[in-house]
Enzyme design. Structure first.
Site, PDB file in Angstrom:
ATOM      1  N   CYS A   1       1.032  -7.685  14.787  1.00  0.00           N
ATOM      2  CA  CYS A   1       2.316  -7.013  15.036  1.00  0.00           C
ATOM      3  C   CYS A   1       3.453  -8.023  15.101  1.00  0.00           C
ATOM      4  O   CYS A   1       4.614  -7.630  15.132  1.00  0.00           O
ATOM      5  CB  CYS A   1       2.298  -6.251  16.356  1.00  0.00           C
ATOM      6  SG  CYS A   1       1.154  -4.884  16.430  1.00  0.00           S
TER       7      CYS A   1
ATOM      8  N   CYS B   1       0.217 -10.485  19.799  1.00  0.00           N
ATOM      9  CA  CYS B   1      -0.575  -9.938  18.689  1.00  0.00           C
ATOM     10  C   CYS B   1       0.055 -10.436  17.388  1.00  0.00           C
ATOM     11  O   CYS B   1       1.187 -10.076  17.059  1.00  0.00           O
ATOM     12  CB  CYS B   1      -0.581  -8.411  18.714  1.00  0.00           C
ATOM     13  SG  CYS B   1      -1.317  -7.708  17.215  1.00  0.00           S
TER      14      CYS B   1
ATOM     15  N   HIS C   1      -4.097  -3.110  15.394  1.00  0.00           N
ATOM     16  CA  HIS C   1      -4.848  -4.135  14.659  1.00  0.00           C
ATOM     17  C   HIS C   1      -6.272  -4.310  15.157  1.00  0.00           C
ATOM     18  O   HIS C   1      -7.045  -5.098  14.606  1.00  0.00           O
ATOM     19  CB  HIS C   1      -4.080  -5.452  14.660  1.00  0.00           C
ATOM     20  CG  HIS C   1      -2.795  -5.336  13.888  1.00  0.00           C
ATOM     21  ND1 HIS C   1      -1.596  -5.056  14.490  1.00  0.00           N
ATOM     22  CD2 HIS C   1      -2.559  -5.377  12.553  1.00  0.00           C
ATOM     23  CE1 HIS C   1      -0.645  -4.958  13.562  1.00  0.00           C
ATOM     24  NE2 HIS C   1      -1.205  -5.141  12.381  1.00  0.00           N
TER      25      HIS C   1
ATOM     26  N   CYS D   1      -5.071  -4.496  20.769  1.00  0.00           N
ATOM     27  CA  CYS D   1      -3.922  -3.856  20.128  1.00  0.00           C
ATOM     28  C   CYS D   1      -4.461  -2.668  19.339  1.00  0.00           C
ATOM     29  O   CYS D   1      -5.326  -2.849  18.474  1.00  0.00           O
ATOM     30  CB  CYS D   1      -3.226  -4.839  19.178  1.00  0.00           C
ATOM     31  SG  CYS D   1      -2.175  -4.002  17.964  1.00  0.00           S
TER      32      CYS D   1
ATOM     33  N   LYS E   1      -7.540  -1.912   6.507  1.00  0.00           N
ATOM     34  CA  LYS E   1      -8.434  -2.755   5.715  1.00  0.00           C
ATOM     35  C   LYS E   1      -9.867  -2.608   6.211  1.00  0.00           C
ATOM     36  O   LYS E   1     -10.806  -2.501   5.427  1.00  0.00           O
ATOM     37  CB  LYS E   1      -8.009  -4.221   5.865  1.00  0.00           C
ATOM     38  CG  LYS E   1      -7.239  -4.743   4.663  1.00  0.00           C
ATOM     39  CD  LYS E   1      -7.166  -6.259   4.736  1.00  0.00           C
ATOM     40  CE  LYS E   1      -5.833  -6.730   4.220  1.00  0.00           C
ATOM     41  NZ  LYS E   1      -5.419  -8.029   4.686  1.00  0.00           N
TER      42      LYS E   1
ATOM     43  N   LYS F   1      -6.466   6.747   9.994  1.00  0.00           N
ATOM     44  CA  LYS F   1      -5.437   5.742   9.804  1.00  0.00           C
ATOM     45  C   LYS F   1      -5.855   4.873   8.621  1.00  0.00           C
ATOM     46  O   LYS F   1      -7.045   4.623   8.419  1.00  0.00           O
ATOM     47  CB  LYS F   1      -5.388   4.877  11.082  1.00  0.00           C
ATOM     48  CG  LYS F   1      -3.995   4.449  11.448  1.00  0.00           C
ATOM     49  CD  LYS F   1      -4.013   3.621  12.696  1.00  0.00           C
ATOM     50  CE  LYS F   1      -4.262   2.169  12.342  1.00  0.00           C
ATOM     51  NZ  LYS F   1      -4.310   1.274  13.474  1.00  0.00           N
TER      52      LYS F   1
ATOM     53  N   HIS G   1       0.852  -1.189   0.000  1.00  0.00           N
ATOM     54  CA  HIS G   1       0.000   0.000   0.000  1.00  0.00           C
ATOM     55  C   HIS G   1       0.890   1.242   0.000  1.00  0.00           C
ATOM     56  O   HIS G   1       2.125   1.146  -0.012  1.00  0.00           O
ATOM     57  CB  HIS G   1      -0.997  -0.014   1.161  1.00  0.00           C
ATOM     58  CG  HIS G   1      -0.377  -0.152   2.525  1.00  0.00           C
ATOM     59  ND1 HIS G   1       0.549   0.741   3.016  1.00  0.00           N
ATOM     60  CD2 HIS G   1      -0.552  -1.089   3.507  1.00  0.00           C
ATOM     61  CE1 HIS G   1       0.915   0.387   4.233  1.00  0.00           C
ATOM     62  NE2 HIS G   1       0.267  -0.734   4.553  1.00  0.00           N
TER      63      HIS G   1
ATOM     64  N   HIS H   1       3.799   1.503   2.576  1.00  0.00           N
ATOM     65  CA  HIS H   1       5.025   0.768   2.207  1.00  0.00           C
ATOM     66  C   HIS H   1       5.779   1.549   1.137  1.00  0.00           C
ATOM     67  O   HIS H   1       7.007   1.647   1.161  1.00  0.00           O
ATOM     68  CB  HIS H   1       4.685  -0.615   1.629  1.00  0.00           C
ATOM     69  CG  HIS H   1       3.949  -1.519   2.561  1.00  0.00           C
ATOM     70  ND1 HIS H   1       2.761  -2.125   2.227  1.00  0.00           N
ATOM     71  CD2 HIS H   1       4.236  -1.927   3.824  1.00  0.00           C
ATOM     72  CE1 HIS H   1       2.346  -2.874   3.232  1.00  0.00           C
ATOM     73  NE2 HIS H   1       3.228  -2.759   4.221  1.00  0.00           N
TER      74      HIS H   1
HETATM   75  N1  MSP Z   1       8.073  -7.042   8.502  1.00  0.00           N
HETATM   76  C1  MSP Z   1       8.162  -5.967   9.426  1.00  0.00           C
HETATM   77  C2  MSP Z   1       9.465  -5.215   9.265  1.00  0.00           C
HETATM   78  C3  MSP Z   1      10.716  -6.035   9.439  1.00  0.00           C
HETATM   79  S1  MSP Z   1      12.139  -5.058   9.181  1.00  0.00           S
HETATM   80  C4  MSP Z   1      13.386  -6.014   9.727  1.00  0.00           C
HETATM   81  C5  MSP Z   1       7.008  -4.997   9.199  1.00  0.00           C
HETATM   82  N2  MSP Z   1       6.366  -5.071   8.033  1.00  0.00           N
HETATM   83  S2  MSP Z   1       5.148  -4.153   7.594  1.00  0.00           S
HETATM   84  O1  MSP Z   1       4.773  -4.596   6.291  1.00  0.00           O
HETATM   85  O2  MSP Z   1       4.134  -4.163   8.600  1.00  0.00           O
HETATM   86  O3  MSP Z   1       5.679  -2.680   7.524  1.00  0.00           O
HETATM   87  C6  MSP Z   1       6.768  -2.391   6.681  1.00  0.00           C
HETATM   88  C7  MSP Z   1       7.144  -0.923   6.804  1.00  0.00           C
HETATM   89  O4  MSP Z   1       6.080  -0.143   6.306  1.00  0.00           O
HETATM   90  C8  MSP Z   1       7.387  -0.504   8.245  1.00  0.00           C
HETATM   91  O5  MSP Z   1       8.517   0.351   8.336  1.00  0.00           O
HETATM   92  C9  MSP Z   1       6.129   0.252   8.592  1.00  0.00           C
HETATM   93  O6  MSP Z   1       6.318   1.254   9.548  1.00  0.00           O
HETATM   94  C10 MSP Z   1       5.798   0.861   7.243  1.00  0.00           C
HETATM   95  N3  MSP Z   1       4.400   1.243   7.161  1.00  0.00           N
HETATM   96  C11 MSP Z   1       3.304   0.444   7.233  1.00  0.00           C
HETATM   97  N4  MSP Z   1       2.194   1.217   7.143  1.00  0.00           N
HETATM   98  C12 MSP Z   1       2.548   2.522   7.001  1.00  0.00           C
HETATM   99  C13 MSP Z   1       1.884   3.726   6.774  1.00  0.00           C
HETATM  100  N5  MSP Z   1       0.564   3.819   6.742  1.00  0.00           N
HETATM  101  N6  MSP Z   1       2.634   4.824   6.556  1.00  0.00           N
HETATM  102  C14 MSP Z   1       4.007   4.787   6.508  1.00  0.00           C
HETATM  103  N7  MSP Z   1       4.663   3.680   6.731  1.00  0.00           N
HETATM  104  C15 MSP Z   1       3.968   2.553   7.088  1.00  0.00           C
HETATM  105  O7  MSP Z   1       6.750  -4.189  10.082  1.00  0.00           O
END
Ligand code: MSP
Length: 514
Positions: free
Chosen positions: A130, A127, A147, A144, A297, A294, A19, A22
């Site tokens: 997380c 959780c 989530h 949490c 989904k 925020k 999304h 990411h």
């Molecule tokens: N798999 C773990 C990270 C392991 S790193 C050794 C994880 N994955 S995640 O898919 O949940 O998130 C990946 C990255 O995307 C994280 O840095 C997280 O903070 C970032 N983001 C997820 N949602 C976000 C937003 N809505 N906005 C900005 N960044 C966000 O955590």
């Protein structure tokens, strides 16, 4: 020899497609990596995906397929999205890669052998979203907050990482290296957390989708231990020592604010136990919200970056996110703000300055760059030098928004100079020498602007560069090319029209309905 610069991003869970949150992180890392390539650094940019763990095991079960089939379906969507968004990494790691799995198992065994991991009964609330144990203070009404589900009670005979043993060393590291946790606002939060941070369970009895604990087939390695190690295995730890030695320690681990603690507490614990130098910096960026909500989904407001990039181009998405959000703070996406920002800054400001200038140059000089006159260049020459220095200072602090503001300040200055010098009036009066010198100054300033914007909007920069008509490629430009006078008189420019079309209202309407 050039300086090395090693930047990483978090590796994303592949329980769902990427999304815009990411994408934000990967785009920011890419802009920083491109900036360092421009500086002449030997850059390694590592990104990838986190494919193990209960979260993915559950997502696969819900679809009635194996976790392997599931990640093989989702991971290519991350790869293709980053390609579409111009995210130019040096390696994309999957935690299911053989070299990674092997190195993780070896590290686990070593930590166990040397007593940094011990066996104990572990109890707590877990959780799965997380992939983390939660304390009461982490919950809101028993749930949490991220989530919106209640964590599950957990009790197992586990392997546990001795965090307590390294707390003092971590504290000392933070004190001696003020740049270790950035931005500053995250530092106290982490130091407070460290006080009460418990030893962490690093294995799971019931999770089969993970790397097996060596010598204990009944347990798999906790997904965070597996995932954090990507930062070293991704550059060769355990399989290509020369590359690992060359790039480690990382210059920046770029991660979201929610997972900064894993990077500033658990990761240093592992590294200290292994006797590996700590990374130079962990940067915890803010979150992208949708409007003031925020993204989730359950709210049905997840913004998918592919469609936006398909319709408006990758550079519009890149520019909006980096320009609109103060790096390090939370920010928001709305289609209206996106359209306004892109129309004002990319279509009007960036695209127009060059198009206007090349139009007059075509008419009066057959598109050939005329001679310079020092007095007519002085104002813009000073402005580009000041802008270059500002960008350098801001980028040293990862202030991406401010670096863009400074560069757009240069574009404003160029547009103002055009308005003041009124080249169309000079043409009408037949003052060709002055007209030529004015156009030289504008084009030379725009050459600088194109180089400065290239880490952020590489496709648009490439299109503008092509029109300026220089022989050397944009990719070959380095920081010292930001020196006044490098645009040779006699260069044949190539006017190809505006580089970025306005997002019109009908299009905007169509996109909103999507
Ligand atoms: N798999 C773990 C990270 C392991 S790193 C050794 C994880 N994955 S995640 O898919 O949940 O998130 C990946 C990255 O995307 C994280 O840095 C997280 O903070 C970032 N983001 C997820 N949602 C976000 C937003 N809505 N906005 C900005 N960044 C966000 O955590």
């Amino acid at each position: 020899m050039s300086r090395t610069f090693f930047i990483t991003t978090a590796i994303d869970y592949t329980n769902a497609p990427p999304h815009i949150g990411h994408a934000y992180e990967k785009i920011a890392a890419d802009a920083i990596a491109r900036y360092h390539r421009l500086r002449g650094d030997d850059v390694f940019f590592l990104t990838g995906v986190d494919e193990h763990g209960v979260k993915i095991e559950k997502a696969a079960a819900a679809e009635g397929i194996t976790p392997r089939e599931f990640v093989d379906r989702i991971t290519p969507q991350f790869v293709s999205t980053w390609e579409k968004l111009g995210v130019k990494y040096d390696r994309f790691i999957r935690t299911t890669d053989d070299f990674h799995e092997k190195a993780v198992a070896e590290v686990f065994k070593r930590l166990l052998d040397q007593g940094d991991i011990y066996k104990a009964t572990y109890e707590g609330l877990y959780c799965a979203g997380c992939e983390e144990f939660k304390g009461e203070r982490d919950l809101v009404e028993g749930k949490c907050p991220q989530h919106e589900t209640a964590p599950q009670p957990f009790s197992e005979e586990n392997y546990v990482l001795n965090v307590a043993k390294y707390k003092e060393a971590i504290r000392a590291h933070v004190a001696v290296n003020p740049g270790f946790i950035r931005p500053e606002s995250r530092k106290n939060e982490i130091l407070n957390l460290l006080e009460t941070f418990p030893d962490v369970s690093v294995s799971r009895q019931k999770v089969t989708w993970g790397i097996q604990v060596p010598g204990d087939p009944g347990q798999s390695i906790y997904v965070w231990i597996d995932a954090l190690l990507n930062y070293v295995t991704g550059i060769g730890y355990g399989w290509d020592e020369a590359t690992f030695k060359k790039y480690w320690p990382a210059d920046i681990h770029l991660v979201g604010k929610d997972i900064t603690k894993f990077h500033c507490i658990i990761w240093p614990t592992i590294l200290l136990a292994l006797g590996i130098t700590l990374p130079k910096q962990v940067y915890g960026h803010g979150w992208v919200n949708v409007g003031d909500q925020k993204m989730s989904k359950s709210l049905g407001n997840v913004v998918e970056p592919n469609a936006l990039a398909d319709t408006y181009g990758a550079d519009a998405v890149r520019y909006y996110l980096l320009r609109e959000i103060t790096f390090g703070k939370d920010g928001s996406y709305t289609f209206d703000a996106f359209r306004k920002r892109v129309n004002a800054d990319l279509a009007n400001n960036l695209g127009n300055a060059l198009n206007r200038t090349l139009g007059i140059l075509d008419k009066n000089f057959a598109g050939i760059v005329p001679a310079e006159q020092a007095e007519l260049s002085a104002e813009l020459k000073e402005l580009v030098a000041a802008t270059r220095d500002k960008v350098e200072a801001h980028m040293a602090e990862s202030e991406l928004q401010e670096a863009l503001e400074a560069t757009w300040g240069l574009l404003d200055g160029v547009n103002k100079y055009i308005d003041t010098q009124a080249p169309w009036a000079l043409a009408k009066a037949g003052d060709m020498e002055k007209l030529g010198a004015v156009l030289y100054a504008v084009l030379e300033a725009l050459r600088h602007a194109v180089i400065l914007v290239s880490p952020f909007v590489p496709t648009l920069a490439g299109k503008m560069w092509e029109q300026i008509g220089l022989d050397a490629s944009l990719e070959s430009q380095r920081w010292d090319d930001l020196t006044w006078g490098k645009l040779p008189q006699g260069t044949q420019t190539k006017r190809l029209g505006p580089v970025y079309p306005r997002i019109e209202d009908e299009l905007a309407g169509a996109a909103k309905k999507q």
